[in-house]
Write an enzyme that holds these catalytic residues in place. Structure first.
Site, PDB file in Angstrom:
ATOM      1  N   GLY A   5     -36.807 -27.950   8.859  1.00 16.41           N
ATOM      2  CA  GLY A   5     -36.178 -27.272   9.634  1.00 16.41           C
ATOM      3  C   GLY A   5     -35.024 -27.448  10.260  1.00 16.41           C
ATOM      4  O   GLY A   5     -34.355 -28.252  10.190  1.00 16.41           O
ATOM      5  N   GLY A   6     -35.708 -27.856  11.340  1.00 16.35           N
ATOM      6  CA  GLY A   6     -35.734 -28.582  12.541  1.00 16.35           C
ATOM      7  C   GLY A   6     -34.455 -29.984  12.317  1.00 16.35           C
ATOM      8  O   GLY A   6     -32.940 -30.128  12.651  1.00 16.35           O
TER       9      GLY A   6
ATOM     10  N   HIS B 219     -41.505 -17.098   4.213  1.00  9.94           N
ATOM     11  CA  HIS B 219     -42.125 -18.111   4.901  1.00  9.94           C
ATOM     12  C   HIS B 219     -42.812 -17.813   6.104  1.00  9.94           C
ATOM     13  O   HIS B 219     -42.422 -16.293   6.479  1.00  9.94           O
ATOM     14  CB  HIS B 219     -40.135 -18.246   5.584  1.00  9.94           C
ATOM     15  CG  HIS B 219     -40.527 -19.664   7.120  1.00  9.94           C
ATOM     16  ND1 HIS B 219     -40.908 -20.038   7.696  1.00  9.94           N
ATOM     17  CD2 HIS B 219     -40.201 -20.787   6.348  1.00  9.94           C
ATOM     18  CE1 HIS B 219     -41.127 -21.058   8.183  1.00  9.94           C
ATOM     19  NE2 HIS B 219     -40.086 -21.554   7.519  1.00  9.94           N
TER      20      HIS B 219
ATOM     21  N   GLY C 222     -42.733 -27.074  13.311  1.00 12.37           N
ATOM     22  CA  GLY C 222     -40.926 -26.474  14.442  1.00 12.37           C
ATOM     23  C   GLY C 222     -42.288 -27.254  15.598  1.00 12.37           C
ATOM     24  O   GLY C 222     -41.317 -26.788  16.411  1.00 12.37           O
TER      25      GLY C 222
ATOM     26  N   SER D  85     -42.047 -29.688  10.051  1.00 12.48           N
ATOM     27  CA  SER D  85     -41.818 -31.119  11.066  1.00 12.48           C
ATOM     28  C   SER D  85     -41.362 -32.689  10.119  1.00 12.48           C
ATOM     29  O   SER D  85     -41.624 -33.717  10.615  1.00 12.48           O
ATOM     30  CB  SER D  85     -42.324 -31.805  12.125  1.00 12.48           C
ATOM     31  OG  SER D  85     -43.036 -30.382  13.103  1.00 12.48           O
TER      32      SER D  85
ATOM     33  N   ASN E 209     -33.435 -25.972   5.468  1.00 13.38           N
ATOM     34  CA  ASN E 209     -34.063 -24.138   5.767  1.00 13.38           C
ATOM     35  C   ASN E 209     -33.560 -24.023   7.280  1.00 13.38           C
ATOM     36  O   ASN E 209     -34.397 -24.497   8.050  1.00 13.38           O
ATOM     37  CB  ASN E 209     -35.684 -23.642   6.417  1.00 13.38           C
ATOM     38  CG  ASN E 209     -35.955 -22.280   6.769  1.00 13.38           C
ATOM     39  OD1 ASN E 209     -35.124 -21.640   6.282  1.00 13.38           O
ATOM     40  ND2 ASN E 209     -36.917 -21.942   6.879  1.00 13.38           N
ATOM     41  N   TRP E 210     -32.170 -23.767   7.359  1.00 10.61           N
ATOM     42  CA  TRP E 210     -31.378 -23.944   8.784  1.00 10.61           C
ATOM     43  C   TRP E 210     -31.895 -22.217  10.090  1.00 10.61           C
ATOM     44  O   TRP E 210     -31.791 -22.232  10.827  1.00 10.61           O
ATOM     45  CB  TRP E 210     -30.169 -23.566   8.628  1.00 10.61           C
ATOM     46  CG  TRP E 210     -30.005 -24.453   8.372  1.00 10.61           C
ATOM     47  CD1 TRP E 210     -29.827 -25.691   8.179  1.00 10.61           C
ATOM     48  CD2 TRP E 210     -27.842 -24.875   7.721  1.00 10.61           C
ATOM     49  NE1 TRP E 210     -29.330 -26.080   7.140  1.00 10.61           N
ATOM     50  CE2 TRP E 210     -27.872 -26.061   7.400  1.00 10.61           C
ATOM     51  CE3 TRP E 210     -26.952 -24.023   7.971  1.00 10.61           C
ATOM     52  CZ2 TRP E 210     -26.504 -26.666   7.105  1.00 10.61           C
ATOM     53  CZ3 TRP E 210     -25.626 -24.197   6.923  1.00 10.61           C
ATOM     54  CH2 TRP E 210     -24.953 -25.526   7.285  1.00 10.61           C
ATOM     55  N   LYS E 211     -32.620 -21.812   9.640  1.00 12.33           N
ATOM     56  CA  LYS E 211     -33.126 -20.486  10.046  1.00 12.33           C
ATOM     57  C   LYS E 211     -32.305 -19.283  11.046  1.00 12.33           C
ATOM     58  O   LYS E 211     -31.423 -19.938   9.697  1.00 12.33           O
ATOM     59  CB  LYS E 211     -34.433 -21.024  11.277  1.00 12.33           C
ATOM     60  CG  LYS E 211     -34.811 -22.400  10.354  1.00 12.33           C
ATOM     61  CD  LYS E 211     -36.628 -22.510  12.131  1.00 12.33           C
ATOM     62  CE  LYS E 211     -36.854 -23.696  10.655  1.00 12.33           C
ATOM     63  NZ  LYS E 211     -38.567 -23.522  11.087  1.00 12.33           N
TER      64      LYS E 211
ATOM     65  N   GLU F  33     -46.400 -25.347   3.532  1.00  9.01           N
ATOM     66  CA  GLU F  33     -46.349 -25.221   4.735  1.00  9.01           C
ATOM     67  C   GLU F  33     -47.444 -25.077   5.640  1.00  9.01           C
ATOM     68  O   GLU F  33     -47.520 -23.748   5.996  1.00  9.01           O
ATOM     69  CB  GLU F  33     -44.841 -24.827   5.236  1.00  9.01           C
ATOM     70  CG  GLU F  33     -43.724 -24.630   4.461  1.00  9.01           C
ATOM     71  CD  GLU F  33     -42.219 -24.358   5.445  1.00  9.01           C
ATOM     72  OE1 GLU F  33     -41.277 -25.585   5.331  1.00  9.01           O
ATOM     73  OE2 GLU F  33     -41.813 -23.426   5.972  1.00  9.01           O
TER      74      GLU F  33
ATOM     75  N   GLU G 212     -42.228 -17.813   9.612  1.00  6.39           N
ATOM     76  CA  GLU G 212     -41.533 -17.131  10.518  1.00  6.39           C
ATOM     77  C   GLU G 212     -41.645 -15.480   9.890  1.00  6.39           C
ATOM     78  O   GLU G 212     -41.639 -14.562  11.084  1.00  6.39           O
ATOM     79  CB  GLU G 212     -40.527 -18.368  10.576  1.00  6.39           C
ATOM     80  CG  GLU G 212     -40.976 -19.045  11.590  1.00  6.39           C
ATOM     81  CD  GLU G 212     -40.042 -20.302  11.780  1.00  6.39           C
ATOM     82  OE1 GLU G 212     -38.336 -20.337  10.770  1.00  6.39           O
ATOM     83  OE2 GLU G 212     -39.747 -21.476  11.420  1.00  6.39           O
TER      84      GLU G 212
HETATM   85  C1  PEP Z   1     -39.384 -24.533   8.294  1.00  5.82           C
HETATM   86  O1  PEP Z   1     -39.006 -24.660   8.986  1.00  5.82           O
HETATM   87  O2  PEP Z   1     -39.334 -24.184   7.142  1.00  5.82           O
HETATM   88  C2  PEP Z   1     -39.783 -25.983   8.706  1.00  5.82           C
HETATM   89  C3  PEP Z   1     -40.977 -27.092   7.984  1.00  5.82           C
HETATM   90  O3  PEP Z   1     -39.696 -26.614  10.129  1.00  5.82           O
HETATM   91  P1  PEP Z   1     -39.370 -27.681  10.317  1.00  5.82           P
HETATM   92  O4  PEP Z   1     -39.439 -28.486   9.630  1.00  5.82           O
HETATM   93  O5  PEP Z   1     -38.549 -27.511  11.705  1.00  5.82           O
HETATM   94  O6  PEP Z   1     -41.032 -27.799  11.025  1.00  5.82           O
END
Ligand code: PEP
Length: 250
Positions: free
Chosen positions: A235-236, A96, A174, A214, A10-12, A168, A98
């Site tokens: 994500g990150g 998601h 994040g 994470s 997930n590149w956001k 999640e 966010e």
């Molecule tokens: C996400 O954006 O779904 C996520 C899990 O982010 P991160 O891996 O950065 O915690």
């Protein structure tokens, strides 16, 4: 039968079309021939065409980060399933945290988006998870059950065949904090029980439940070793080709 793991990026709101091409140029050779897991990259909408073009003929699928429930209309800023399909997109993230936290996404709109994705033949990755206060108040199981029941409302097992759920925990997204593998597995078991209630045992035994929060190259193998964890939403750590490839190859 073992469930094929799905590792999704997930590149956001990161990367331009040019940066997307650069990512795929570096990433594809690192995962070429990798058939153990399904790999999906979900870039921002403006990068979908570049991603699809770059990934053509590879073992990497491309997904959207959101989908509206109408086919078209006066819904500024939204993208429909028909539009995603027309590009060649196969997967889409729905609900998601966010979106729920910053864009007023509710259990009801998650349900509408999920139904639209399934109806269109897309593979939805439906996100659920508790915030820190809910976990600390002992409400995690209730929250997961509520989010699942509402998300799955009026969806039949037949229609839901492509459904993927991502657990999640919001406090782990994040933040660098990861749920322990055992804690994640417990939450996954709650989600699978709920899916059994709604869709039946056979369906639930095949349902893929990803973990997100994470995930990094350093913790991916411990998490993926859990029988209940059927992949990751990253994500990150998915923004860098080497790091995402290391997660894919855990
Ligand atoms: C996400 O954006 O779904 C996520 C899990 O982010 P991160 O891996 O950065 O915690």
């Amino acid at each position: 039968m073992p469930r094929t793991k799905l590792i999704a990026a997930n590149w956001k709101m990161y990367k331009t079309p040019e940066q997307t091409r650069e990512f795929f140029r570096d990433f594809l050779p690192l995962v070429s021939g990798h058939s153990r897991d399904e790999i999906v990259v979900c870039p921002p909408d403006v990068d979908l065409a570049s991603a699809l073009d770059s990934a053509k003929g590879s073992n990497v699928a491309v997904g959207g980060q959101n989908v509206h429930w109408k086919q078209e209309g006066a819904f500024t800023g939204e993208t429909s399933s028909a539009m995603l399909l027309a590009l060649g997109v196969t997967h889409v993230i729905v609900g998601h945290s966010e979106r729920r936290q910053y864009f007023c996404e509710t259990d009801d709109t998650v349900n509408l988006r999920l139904k639209a994705a399934l109806e269109a033949g897309l593979t939805p990755i439906c996100c659920v998870g508790e915030v820190l206060e809910e976990r600390e108040a002992g409400l995690t199981d209730d929250v997961l059950r509520r989010q699942c029941v509402r998300a799955f409302h009026a969806v039949s097992a037949r229609k839901a065949s492509k459904l993927v759920v991502a657990y999640e925990p919001v406090w782990a997204i994040g933040t660098g904090k990861t749920a322990t593998a055992e804690l994640a597995a417990e939450a996954h078991a709650v989600i699978r029980r709920e899916a059994t209630e709604v869709f039946g045992e056979e369906f639930a035994s095949k349902l893929r439940i990803l973990y997100g929060g994470s995930v990094k190259p350093e913790n991916a193998s411990t998490l993926m070793a859990q029988e209940e964890i059927d992949g990751a939403l990253v994500g990150g750590a998915s923004l860098d080709a080497k790091s995402f490839a290391a997660i894919v190859k855990y």
